[in-house]
Design a protein around this motif. Sequence first.
Motif, PDB file in Angstrom:
ATOM      1  N   CYS A 194       0.812  -1.222   0.000  1.00 33.00           N
ATOM      2  CA  CYS A 194       0.000   0.000   0.000  1.00 33.00           C
ATOM      3  C   CYS A 194       0.845   1.273   0.000  1.00 33.00           C
ATOM      4  O   CYS A 194       0.445   2.287  -0.567  1.00 33.00           O
ATOM      5  CB  CYS A 194      -0.914   0.016   1.220  1.00 33.00           C
ATOM      6  SG  CYS A 194      -2.165  -1.272   1.204  1.00 33.00           S
ATOM      7  N   LYS A 195       2.022   1.209   0.635  1.00 31.03           N
ATOM      8  CA  LYS A 195       2.793   2.430   0.858  1.00 31.03           C
ATOM      9  C   LYS A 195       4.036   2.588  -0.022  1.00 31.03           C
ATOM     10  O   LYS A 195       4.644   3.652  -0.022  1.00 31.03           O
ATOM     11  CB  LYS A 195       3.246   2.499   2.324  1.00 31.03           C
ATOM     12  CG  LYS A 195       2.120   2.693   3.294  1.00 31.03           C
ATOM     13  CD  LYS A 195       2.649   2.902   4.696  1.00 31.03           C
ATOM     14  CE  LYS A 195       1.537   3.305   5.638  1.00 31.03           C
ATOM     15  NZ  LYS A 195       2.039   3.672   6.955  1.00 31.03           N
ATOM     16  N   VAL A 196       4.426   1.549  -0.752  1.00 29.44           N
ATOM     17  CA  VAL A 196       5.705   1.612  -1.463  1.00 29.44           C
ATOM     18  C   VAL A 196       5.739   2.729  -2.502  1.00 29.44           C
ATOM     19  O   VAL A 196       6.803   3.301  -2.763  1.00 29.44           O
ATOM     20  CB  VAL A 196       6.066   0.240  -2.093  1.00 29.44           C
ATOM     21  CG1 VAL A 196       5.174  -0.077  -3.280  1.00 29.44           C
ATOM     22  CG2 VAL A 196       7.540   0.184  -2.462  1.00 29.44           C
ATOM     23  N   LYS A 197       4.592   3.067  -3.055  1.00 31.10           N
ATOM     24  CA  LYS A 197       4.580   4.151  -4.055  1.00 31.10           C
ATOM     25  C   LYS A 197       4.968   5.487  -3.427  1.00 31.10           C
ATOM     26  O   LYS A 197       5.397   6.406  -4.117  1.00 31.10           O
ATOM     27  CB  LYS A 197       3.218   4.231  -4.741  1.00 31.10           C
ATOM     28  CG  LYS A 197       2.069   4.586  -3.829  1.00 31.10           C
ATOM     29  CD  LYS A 197       0.745   4.548  -4.565  1.00 31.10           C
ATOM     30  CE  LYS A 197      -0.432   4.747  -3.652  1.00 31.10           C
ATOM     31  NZ  LYS A 197      -0.594   3.709  -2.644  1.00 31.10           N
ATOM     32  N   ASP A 198       4.850   5.597  -2.106  1.00 32.92           N
ATOM     33  CA  ASP A 198       5.206   6.835  -1.409  1.00 32.92           C
ATOM     34  C   ASP A 198       6.681   6.895  -1.011  1.00 32.92           C
ATOM     35  O   ASP A 198       7.150   7.937  -0.553  1.00 32.92           O
ATOM     36  CB  ASP A 198       4.353   6.990  -0.146  1.00 32.92           C
ATOM     37  CG  ASP A 198       2.868   7.078  -0.470  1.00 32.92           C
ATOM     38  OD1 ASP A 198       2.528   7.594  -1.552  1.00 32.92           O
ATOM     39  OD2 ASP A 198       2.060   6.613   0.359  1.00 32.92           O
ATOM     40  N   PHE A 199       7.414   5.758  -1.151  1.00 29.12           N
ATOM     41  CA  PHE A 199       8.825   5.756  -0.773  1.00 29.12           C
ATOM     42  C   PHE A 199       9.630   6.471  -1.848  1.00 29.12           C
ATOM     43  O   PHE A 199       9.525   6.165  -3.033  1.00 29.12           O
ATOM     44  CB  PHE A 199       9.356   4.329  -0.592  1.00 29.12           C
ATOM     45  CG  PHE A 199      10.798   4.303  -0.167  1.00 29.12           C
ATOM     46  CD1 PHE A 199      11.147   4.546   1.148  1.00 29.12           C
ATOM     47  CD2 PHE A 199      11.806   4.080  -1.090  1.00 29.12           C
ATOM     48  CE1 PHE A 199      12.468   4.549   1.548  1.00 29.12           C
ATOM     49  CE2 PHE A 199      13.131   4.079  -0.707  1.00 29.12           C
ATOM     50  CZ  PHE A 199      13.464   4.313   0.613  1.00 29.12           C
TER      51      PHE A 199
ATOM     52  N   PHE B  39      15.709   2.129   2.161  1.00 28.68           N
ATOM     53  CA  PHE B  39      14.509   1.313   2.063  1.00 28.68           C
ATOM     54  C   PHE B  39      14.431   0.353   3.236  1.00 28.68           C
ATOM     55  O   PHE B  39      13.367   0.146   3.814  1.00 28.68           O
ATOM     56  CB  PHE B  39      14.509   0.553   0.728  1.00 28.68           C
ATOM     57  CG  PHE B  39      13.281  -0.288   0.546  1.00 28.68           C
ATOM     58  CD1 PHE B  39      12.079   0.297   0.202  1.00 28.68           C
ATOM     59  CD2 PHE B  39      13.329  -1.658   0.727  1.00 28.68           C
ATOM     60  CE1 PHE B  39      10.929  -0.473   0.033  1.00 28.68           C
ATOM     61  CE2 PHE B  39      12.197  -2.435   0.568  1.00 28.68           C
ATOM     62  CZ  PHE B  39      10.994  -1.839   0.214  1.00 28.68           C
ATOM     63  N   ARG B  40      15.563  -0.239   3.610  1.00 28.83           N
ATOM     64  CA  ARG B  40      15.543  -1.183   4.726  1.00 28.83           C
ATOM     65  C   ARG B  40      15.199  -0.490   6.032  1.00 28.83           C
ATOM     66  O   ARG B  40      14.530  -1.061   6.882  1.00 28.83           O
ATOM     67  CB  ARG B  40      16.871  -1.909   4.834  1.00 28.83           C
ATOM     68  CG  ARG B  40      17.034  -2.905   3.709  1.00 28.83           C
ATOM     69  CD  ARG B  40      18.195  -3.797   3.952  1.00 28.83           C
ATOM     70  NE  ARG B  40      18.483  -4.542   2.747  1.00 28.83           N
ATOM     71  CZ  ARG B  40      19.637  -5.085   2.481  1.00 28.83           C
ATOM     72  NH1 ARG B  40      20.630  -4.978   3.328  1.00 28.83           N
ATOM     73  NH2 ARG B  40      19.829  -5.751   1.369  1.00 28.83           N
ATOM     74  N   GLY B  41      15.667   0.743   6.203  1.00 29.53           N
ATOM     75  CA  GLY B  41      15.292   1.503   7.393  1.00 29.53           C
ATOM     76  C   GLY B  41      13.794   1.756   7.427  1.00 29.53           C
ATOM     77  O   GLY B  41      13.148   1.632   8.473  1.00 29.53           O
ATOM     78  N   TRP B  42      13.236   2.097   6.269  1.00 30.73           N
ATOM     79  CA  TRP B  42      11.802   2.333   6.135  1.00 30.73           C
ATOM     80  C   TRP B  42      11.042   1.048   6.432  1.00 30.73           C
ATOM     81  O   TRP B  42      10.067   1.048   7.171  1.00 30.73           O
ATOM     82  CB  TRP B  42      11.538   2.840   4.717  1.00 30.73           C
ATOM     83  CG  TRP B  42      10.125   3.190   4.383  1.00 30.73           C
ATOM     84  CD1 TRP B  42       9.407   4.265   4.822  1.00 30.73           C
ATOM     85  CD2 TRP B  42       9.272   2.464   3.499  1.00 30.73           C
ATOM     86  NE1 TRP B  42       8.152   4.255   4.259  1.00 30.73           N
ATOM     87  CE2 TRP B  42       8.043   3.159   3.442  1.00 30.73           C
ATOM     88  CE3 TRP B  42       9.427   1.313   2.748  1.00 30.73           C
ATOM     89  CZ2 TRP B  42       6.984   2.727   2.657  1.00 30.73           C
ATOM     90  CZ3 TRP B  42       8.371   0.889   1.961  1.00 30.73           C
ATOM     91  CH2 TRP B  42       7.160   1.591   1.927  1.00 30.73           C
TER      92      TRP B  42
END
Length: 199
Positions: A61-66, A74-77
């Motif tokens: 759901c949220k990857v498009k916002d990264f 990315f790993r921290g997120w």
Amino acid sequence: MHGPDTRASLIEQLADSNCQPAWDEFVRLYQPAIYRVACNRGLQHADAEDLTQDVLTQIGCKVKDFDVSGSGSFRGWLGKITRDMLVDGLRRRQRAVDVASGDSGVRGQLAELPSRDETGTLIQIEVRREQLMSACERIRFQFSEPVWLSFWLTAIEQQSIAKVAEQLNRSEGSVRVARCRVMNRLKEEVRNNDSSASL
């Protein structure tokens, strides 16, 4: 040995929910890592599996916002999302346990949860473990059984060279040489697999 980080191109492809190969690669790499982090934090098998699925759904759901060009990794997120969902899950369990029995075991688990940075580090360790095992699978066929076992038993299972030499009926020197051959090839495989930009 450092494994490749998550490629920016993979993260960008994840934003397209129709890109099944990207999702397959992502799940193959991260699902076991998230599951082991959940178990490491005290969740039982079924709860850890549920949390893993919840985290993967949340990422979807949220990857498009990264922002792949941003300063955060990315790993921290992913570690932050995992930790936040783990804390939320434990808090829900605690409320249910408090209502049912007044037991404070889950409260202890909450108190022992690591910081976001520690969870991110656990994710990195687990992902690197998955990358190492995947690289091992890719190169395994390139070596004879005694050479592979010399590497596997000493480097992965941490058995002594003397014990492995005795077990395989080989000299200690040949076990050392075999282990070095496989490790050099493994490092090369990891480097070659990291040909894209990483985060």
